[in-house]
Motif scaffolding. Structure first.
Motif, PDB file in Angstrom:
ATOM      1  N   GLY A  54      38.710  59.421 -70.892  1.00  0.00           N
ATOM      2  CA  GLY A  54      40.020  59.443 -70.269  1.00  0.00           C
ATOM      3  C   GLY A  54      40.222  60.715 -69.466  1.00  0.00           C
ATOM      4  O   GLY A  54      39.346  61.596 -69.400  1.00  0.00           O
ATOM      5  N   PHE A  55      41.373  60.818 -68.836  1.00  0.00           N
ATOM      6  CA  PHE A  55      41.685  61.965 -67.986  1.00  0.00           C
ATOM      7  C   PHE A  55      41.657  63.265 -68.780  1.00  0.00           C
ATOM      8  O   PHE A  55      41.040  64.255 -68.354  1.00  0.00           O
ATOM      9  CB  PHE A  55      43.059  61.768 -67.341  1.00  0.00           C
ATOM     10  N   ASP A  56      42.319  63.307 -69.937  1.00  0.00           N
ATOM     11  CA  ASP A  56      42.317  64.526 -70.752  1.00  0.00           C
ATOM     12  C   ASP A  56      40.906  64.920 -71.160  1.00  0.00           C
ATOM     13  O   ASP A  56      40.565  66.111 -71.182  1.00  0.00           O
ATOM     14  CB  ASP A  56      43.164  64.320 -72.012  1.00  0.00           C
ATOM     15  N   VAL A  57      40.095  63.945 -71.493  1.00  0.00           N
ATOM     16  CA  VAL A  57      38.718  64.209 -71.915  1.00  0.00           C
ATOM     17  C   VAL A  57      37.922  64.834 -70.763  1.00  0.00           C
ATOM     18  O   VAL A  57      37.202  65.826 -70.942  1.00  0.00           O
ATOM     19  CB  VAL A  57      38.037  62.917 -72.407  1.00  0.00           C
ATOM     20  N   ASP A  58      38.068  64.258 -69.571  1.00  0.00           N
ATOM     21  CA  ASP A  58      37.344  64.788 -68.416  1.00  0.00           C
ATOM     22  C   ASP A  58      37.842  66.187 -68.031  1.00  0.00           C
ATOM     23  O   ASP A  58      37.051  67.048 -67.623  1.00  0.00           O
ATOM     24  CB  ASP A  58      37.483  63.839 -67.226  1.00  0.00           C
ATOM     25  N   VAL A  59      39.155  66.415 -68.144  1.00  0.00           N
ATOM     26  CA  VAL A  59      39.697  67.755 -67.886  1.00  0.00           C
ATOM     27  C   VAL A  59      39.115  68.755 -68.884  1.00  0.00           C
ATOM     28  O   VAL A  59      38.716  69.862 -68.518  1.00  0.00           O
ATOM     29  CB  VAL A  59      41.234  67.736 -67.957  1.00  0.00           C
ATOM     30  N   ALA A  60      39.053  68.357 -70.148  1.00  0.00           N
ATOM     31  CA  ALA A  60      38.492  69.241 -71.175  1.00  0.00           C
ATOM     32  C   ALA A  60      37.040  69.586 -70.863  1.00  0.00           C
ATOM     33  O   ALA A  60      36.615  70.747 -70.987  1.00  0.00           O
ATOM     34  CB  ALA A  60      38.600  68.587 -72.551  1.00  0.00           C
ATOM     35  N   LYS A  61      36.244  68.596 -70.462  1.00  0.00           N
ATOM     36  CA  LYS A  61      34.839  68.846 -70.130  1.00  0.00           C
ATOM     37  C   LYS A  61      34.719  69.845 -68.984  1.00  0.00           C
ATOM     38  O   LYS A  61      33.867  70.749 -69.008  1.00  0.00           O
ATOM     39  CB  LYS A  61      34.154  67.531 -69.746  1.00  0.00           C
ATOM     40  N   TYR A  62      35.560  69.680 -67.968  1.00  0.00           N
ATOM     41  CA  TYR A  62      35.522  70.577 -66.816  1.00  0.00           C
ATOM     42  C   TYR A  62      35.870  72.003 -67.235  1.00  0.00           C
ATOM     43  O   TYR A  62      35.165  72.966 -66.888  1.00  0.00           O
ATOM     44  CB  TYR A  62      36.489  70.095 -65.733  1.00  0.00           C
ATOM     45  N   ILE A  63      36.952  72.149 -68.000  1.00  0.00           N
ATOM     46  CA  ILE A  63      37.394  73.478 -68.419  1.00  0.00           C
ATOM     47  C   ILE A  63      36.335  74.157 -69.282  1.00  0.00           C
ATOM     48  O   ILE A  63      36.020  75.342 -69.087  1.00  0.00           O
ATOM     49  CB  ILE A  63      38.733  73.378 -69.172  1.00  0.00           C
ATOM     50  N   VAL A  64      35.766  73.426 -70.220  1.00  0.00           N
ATOM     51  CA  VAL A  64      34.764  74.010 -71.112  1.00  0.00           C
ATOM     52  C   VAL A  64      33.546  74.474 -70.320  1.00  0.00           C
ATOM     53  O   VAL A  64      32.998  75.561 -70.576  1.00  0.00           O
ATOM     54  CB  VAL A  64      34.365  72.998 -72.204  1.00  0.00           C
ATOM     55  N   LYS A  65      33.120  73.685 -69.355  1.00  0.00           N
ATOM     56  CA  LYS A  65      31.962  74.097 -68.549  1.00  0.00           C
ATOM     57  C   LYS A  65      32.268  75.365 -67.761  1.00  0.00           C
ATOM     58  O   LYS A  65      31.417  76.252 -67.627  1.00  0.00           O
ATOM     59  CB  LYS A  65      31.546  72.972 -67.604  1.00  0.00           C
ATOM     60  N   GLN A  66      33.505  75.467 -67.262  1.00  0.00           N
ATOM     61  CA  GLN A  66      33.888  76.690 -66.553  1.00  0.00           C
ATOM     62  C   GLN A  66      33.934  77.883 -67.504  1.00  0.00           C
ATOM     63  O   GLN A  66      33.514  78.989 -67.148  1.00  0.00           O
ATOM     64  CB  GLN A  66      35.256  76.497 -65.873  1.00  0.00           C
ATOM     65  N   LEU A  67      34.425  77.682 -68.713  1.00  0.00           N
ATOM     66  CA  LEU A  67      34.440  78.760 -69.701  1.00  0.00           C
ATOM     67  C   LEU A  67      33.019  79.217 -70.021  1.00  0.00           C
ATOM     68  O   LEU A  67      32.792  80.389 -70.343  1.00  0.00           O
ATOM     69  CB  LEU A  67      35.119  78.298 -70.995  1.00  0.00           C
TER      70      LEU A  67
END
Length: 282
Positions: free
Chosen positions: A56-69
């Motif tokens: 879902g959208f939240d899941v994909d946002v989380a993946k993006y943020i974690v990769k940036q971190l």
């Protein structure tokens, strides 16, 4: 008090990170290359468990943020179901490192949680059965049966006066464990309406239509719901890193791509093109 807070933060991250301890989530991501992320598992379009992982959208946002971190490197994510009723405890006791789960930022929650973002601003709306002509706007909910999902504040927007509420209507509350149960009760005519964030309702309406169910979202938004990334209280370093990641997500076009992917076919839903104004990291 400051020393105690710092100690609690370190202990919580140690619980999630094994033998190694980290001062904050950002350091843990870079050091351990692994993280525990809380999402919803029952909200189509945002966080729905299908197979081994939620999507879902939240899941994909989380993946993006974690990769940036992680500085652009791959990071192992362990997904943990985080219902509305257990988000604060999960952050406080170290069950999860961060939460991306349609988590509206409120003044009351900010006393317990440090929020990155918001990464999007949703708006509370109302969903009814498609053949219901008695409810056409939010104020029609007076005297109607609405869902009270455990841990969610959405019902208060209907029944309470400001500042916590909005409409101050005398509606009848029907309890449910989560919004998927709310939708099941609406389908079974045990409710007159489900009222919560438009993104949540859009996902359920789309899911129901695919299986022959018929709901309609009124298109009568009456609040701003700022979806934030939940962190243990006091983790301001990670909060600032999360905000930088969200800014990049909008600048490089990823936010638009994800919004179009999950909500682009929803009628009457206006999708943002720029990041919202961030809350102070505190």
């Amino acid at each position: 008090m400051a020393i105690a807070a710092a100690s609690a933060l370190t202990m919580g991250l140690a619980a999630c990170g094994g033998d190694e301890t980290y001062a904050n989530v950002a350091d843990k991501v870079k050091g351990a290359k692994t993280i525990v992320v809380g999402t919803k598992w029952d909200q189509p379009g945002l966080g729905l468990k299908k197979g081994a992982e939620p999507e879902g959208f939240d899941v994909d946002v989380a993946k993006y943020i974690v990769k940036q971190l992680g500085g652009g490197e791959d990071v192992k994510i362990e997904w943990k179901e985080s219902a509305s009723s257990n988000r604060e405890p999960f952050l406080a006791n170290g069950t999860v490192d961060l939460i991306v789960a349609s988590y509206s930022i409120t003044d009351e929650r900010k006393t317990k949680v440090t929020f990155g973002g918001p990464y999007i601003v949703a708006h509370q709306d109302t969903m009814v059965r498609a053949d219901d002509t008695t409810i056409t706007k939010a104020t029609d909910l007076a005297g109607k049966r609405i869902c009270q999902a455990a841990g969610s504040n959405s019902y208060k927007r209907i029944t309470d006066p400001p500042p916590d509420g909005k409409l101050d209507l005398d509606a009848q509350l029907v309890g449910a464990a989560n919004y998927s149960e709310c939708v099941a009760k609406l389908s079974g005519s045990n409710l007159d309406a489900v009222t919560t964030d438009d993104l949540i309702l859009a996902g359920f309406a789309t899911q129901a239509a695919a299986s022959g169910g018929k709901f309609k979202v009124l298109g009568d938004p009456f609040t701003d719901e700022k979806y934030g990334v939940g962190l243990k209280k006091g983790d301001t370093k990670t909060c600032e890193a999360v905000n930088a990641a969200i800014t990049k997500m909008y600048q490089d076009g990823t936010a638009k791509q994800l919004l179009d992917k999950w909500f682009g076919t929803t009628e009457g839903l206006t999708l943002p093109t720029a990041p919202p104004t961030f809350e102070p990291c505190a």
